[in-house]
Write a protein that holds these residues in place. Structure first.
Motif, PDB file in Angstrom:
ATOM      1  N   TRP A 172       0.928  -1.312   0.050  1.00 59.24           N
ATOM      2  CA  TRP A 172      -0.005   0.163  -0.039  1.00 59.24           C
ATOM      3  C   TRP A 172       0.939   1.306  -0.021  1.00 59.24           C
ATOM      4  O   TRP A 172       0.523   2.376  -0.680  1.00 59.24           O
ATOM      5  CB  TRP A 172      -0.973   0.181   1.276  1.00 59.24           C
ATOM      6  CG  TRP A 172      -1.847   1.463   1.477  1.00 59.24           C
ATOM      7  CD1 TRP A 172      -2.848   1.892   0.854  1.00 59.24           C
ATOM      8  CD2 TRP A 172      -1.086   2.345   2.268  1.00 59.24           C
ATOM      9  NE1 TRP A 172      -2.905   3.016   1.184  1.00 59.24           N
ATOM     10  CE2 TRP A 172      -2.021   3.448   2.013  1.00 59.24           C
ATOM     11  CE3 TRP A 172      -0.033   2.481   3.143  1.00 59.24           C
ATOM     12  CZ2 TRP A 172      -1.989   4.719   2.631  1.00 59.24           C
ATOM     13  CZ3 TRP A 172      -0.027   3.716   3.939  1.00 59.24           C
ATOM     14  CH2 TRP A 172      -0.955   4.857   3.691  1.00 59.24           C
ATOM     15  N   LYS A 175       2.413   1.830  -3.345  1.00 52.11           N
ATOM     16  CA  LYS A 175       1.470   2.480  -4.328  1.00 52.11           C
ATOM     17  C   LYS A 175       0.992   3.527  -4.107  1.00 52.11           C
ATOM     18  O   LYS A 175       0.559   4.418  -5.013  1.00 52.11           O
ATOM     19  CB  LYS A 175       0.509   1.344  -4.386  1.00 52.11           C
ATOM     20  CG  LYS A 175       0.716  -0.111  -5.171  1.00 52.11           C
ATOM     21  CD  LYS A 175      -0.464  -0.995  -5.454  1.00 52.11           C
ATOM     22  CE  LYS A 175       0.077  -2.146  -6.366  1.00 52.11           C
ATOM     23  NZ  LYS A 175      -0.035  -1.748  -7.769  1.00 52.11           N
ATOM     24  N   SER A 176       0.694   3.977  -2.859  1.00 56.26           N
ATOM     25  CA  SER A 176      -0.286   5.223  -2.572  1.00 56.26           C
ATOM     26  C   SER A 176       0.495   6.502  -2.125  1.00 56.26           C
ATOM     27  O   SER A 176       0.052   7.544  -2.465  1.00 56.26           O
ATOM     28  CB  SER A 176      -1.150   4.694  -1.333  1.00 56.26           C
ATOM     29  OG  SER A 176      -1.885   3.733  -1.870  1.00 56.26           O
TER      30      SER A 176
END
Length: 550
Positions: A172, A175-176
């Motif tokens: 996460w 990716k974020s």
């Protein structure tokens, strides 16, 4: 942040199952070092590295450092769960990977507050950092309950449970998360400053850690030359670090930030609060596991889990106050909320000092709830005020310095509180224990031998959920020679708690009196921070275009 702090406390409550799993008796004198380093290694490494890693975040990207922290932390978690060794080798594997895991935890702690400060405007930072602080404190207590539940099944689950969160979090994060501020350009690493800071703080905290171990016939190790060398030498090297930081062109930490009133007051209050609060968790666990829970019918083997459950009001208090205080600090500043929270914590410590050792639980729950509320009122506004007071280009190192003060305060607190408790027990426990054992048929020579053992062994037995009297008598073979009635009394659930309650309360008075004094001193430091202050970075100069230019 929740992951990092859960994993810190989950090991505390699971240590008996972990040591049984690797077939090692933690109460043998030669194994006390293993016990201490599994407990303290993670915190010590985190305390030493957060400033350096925060500075690297300023230089190379806070999100990049944070993401790396997730990956390192998860790898360490998997390695801990897959420990292939037994006995001493198994303990060394756990210590080594706990230290490695501490690097990942430091990467997370050093950069999380800076990332939040970058992402939120000044009028909303308090709420954001409040949620982050709630995750940190809540994790430390949720870990106690999770560790108690999982270790009942299998000790490896204590580590495996964090792995899915770590893997998902790593994916996460990569990716974020995105960098929201420009990295410091043309910066260089201050190698000499980093080295002296790491060596000085490591020596100081390691000296404090070994100071609670027996040495040379003394109940503690404060006369050990290596302990004295670590404490004095570490402080001297940290002094050298401060000198170096004033001489190099690009220091690891800009000491001119200590001219900022809000920064100095906030970090001073944070350090003092960590010292006051850090050892409290261990004292409350020992109080519950060694005395209160056995007196109320819980077997010693069950007490680690139930101690975590009975401490939940402390977490609830923080969960209630943390986000609210963060939101209010966005409007009104940190001084009143943080100082008031510390005074409330001091009052809660006073209440804990006054209640009997075998207390009514509702009263104990109210007092630790109020202590949690006080901590919640303090934490988020104080962190927000610190981060608001520094330039954007130094938020990483400022976040790291705040984490260093907190983590170092926790390690110092454990050393100081355990030392005071051991000193208090050393005054009364030997004669109390000797007389009690002799009264129930233990030969006087063996009773005197056990009574004169360093009190730290008794404390650790209670802390780990062992029956201390049974653990002390078993190696002597005395239990088999006693009458069934005497043997049953000595190893029962009420004998040891009744025996130790007087000496323990004597030590507890010393410990909580110091906690009250430090909390009030922290409140004074918080009051001196001044009004609400937000550092405004200079705007980027604009090019002046003359009439007729394009």
């Amino acid at each position: 942040m929740l992951l990092a702090t859960v994993n810190s406390s989950i090991v505390i409550i699971s240590l008996p199952a972990i040591f049984r799993g690797i077939h090692l008796d933690p109460l043998e004198p030669g194994n006390v070092s293993y016990l201490l380093w599994i407990l303290m290694g993670y915190m010590l490494v985190s305390a030493v590295l957060v400033v350096t890693l925060g500075r690297l975040g300023d230089m190379f990207g806070r999100v990049r450092m944070y993401n790396a922290g997730f990956a390192v932390f998860t790898l360490g978690t998997l390695a801990l769960a897959l420990d292939p060794f037994q006995a001493d080798a198994g303990a060394m594997w756990l210590i080594g990977w706990r230290v490695f895991q501490g690097i990942g935890g430091a990467l997370l702690m050093a950069n999380s507050a800076a990332i939040l400060t970058d992402a939120f405007p000044a009028e909303r930072r308090g709420m954001a950092i409040g949620v982050n602080q709630v995750a940190a404190i809540a994790g430390s207590f949720f870990g106690l309950v999770a560790g108690g539940l999982l270790s009942e099944i299998n000790w490896r689950l204590v580590f495996f449970a964090s792995a899915p969160i770590g893997v998902a979090g790593t994916i996460w994060a990569y990716k974020s998360l995105r960098e929201t501020v420009r990295r410091t350009s043309g910066a260089r690493v201050d190698w000499l400053g980093n080295a002296t800071f790491a060596v000085g703080l490591t020596a100081l905290l390691a000296g404090v850690t070994y100071g609670i171990q027996p040495y040379g016939g003394h109940p503690m190790g404060w006369t050990n030359p290596w302990v004295l060398a670590g404490v004095v030498g570490g402080a001297a090297v940290l002094g050298l670090f401060c000198v170096i930081e004033t001489r190099v062109a690009q220091p690891m930490f800009h000491l001119e930030l200590f001219r900022v009133r809000a920064f100095v007051a906030g970090n001073s209050a944070g350090l003092l609060t960590a010292i006051a609060r850090g050892g409290m968790q261990f004292m409350l666990i020992i109080w519950l596991q060694g005395i209160w829970l056995p007196l109320h019918g819980y077997r010693f083997e069950e007490t680690p889990l139930w101690a975590g459950i009975y401490l939940l009001p402390l977490t609830v208090g923080f969960l209630v106050a943390g986000p609210l205080s963060g939101h209010l600090s966005d409007r009104h500043g940190a001084r009143a909320l943080s100082s008031g929270g510390l005074v409330l914590s001091a009052l809660a410590f006073t209440g804990l000092l006054l209640i009997p050792t075998d207390f009514p639980y509702w009263l104990f729950a109210v007092l630790i709830f109020l202590n949690g509320v006080g901590s919640g009122l303090f934490a988020a506004p104080n962190s927000t005020a610190i981060m608001n007071s520094v330039p954007a280009g130094q938020r990483g190192v400022a976040s790291g310095m705040g984490a260093t003060f907190t983590n170092a305060g926790m390690v110092l607190s454990i050393g100081v509180f355990f030392s005071l408790m051991i000193a208090g027990l050393a005054d009364t426990l030997p004669r109390t224990l000797t007389a009690g054992l002799t009264e129930h048929g233990v030969p006087s020579a063996i009773a005197a031998q056990i009574g004169n053992l360093p009190p730290v062994g008794t404390l650790f037995a209670a802390f780990l959920g062992y029956n201390p009297v049974e653990s002390l008598l078993a190696p002597t073979g005395t239990l088999a020679s006693l009458t069934p009635a005497d043997a049953g009394t000595l190893t029962g659930g009420s004998y040891f708690p009744n025996l130790i309650s007087g000496p323990f309360h004597h030590g507890l008075v010393i410990v909580f009196t110091l906690a009250i004094a430090i909390s009030l001193l922290a409140a004074l430091a918080s009051l001196l921070r001044g009004g609400r202050y937000v550092h405004e970075d200079e705007p980027t100069p604009r090019k002046v275009v003359a009439v007729g230019e394009s």
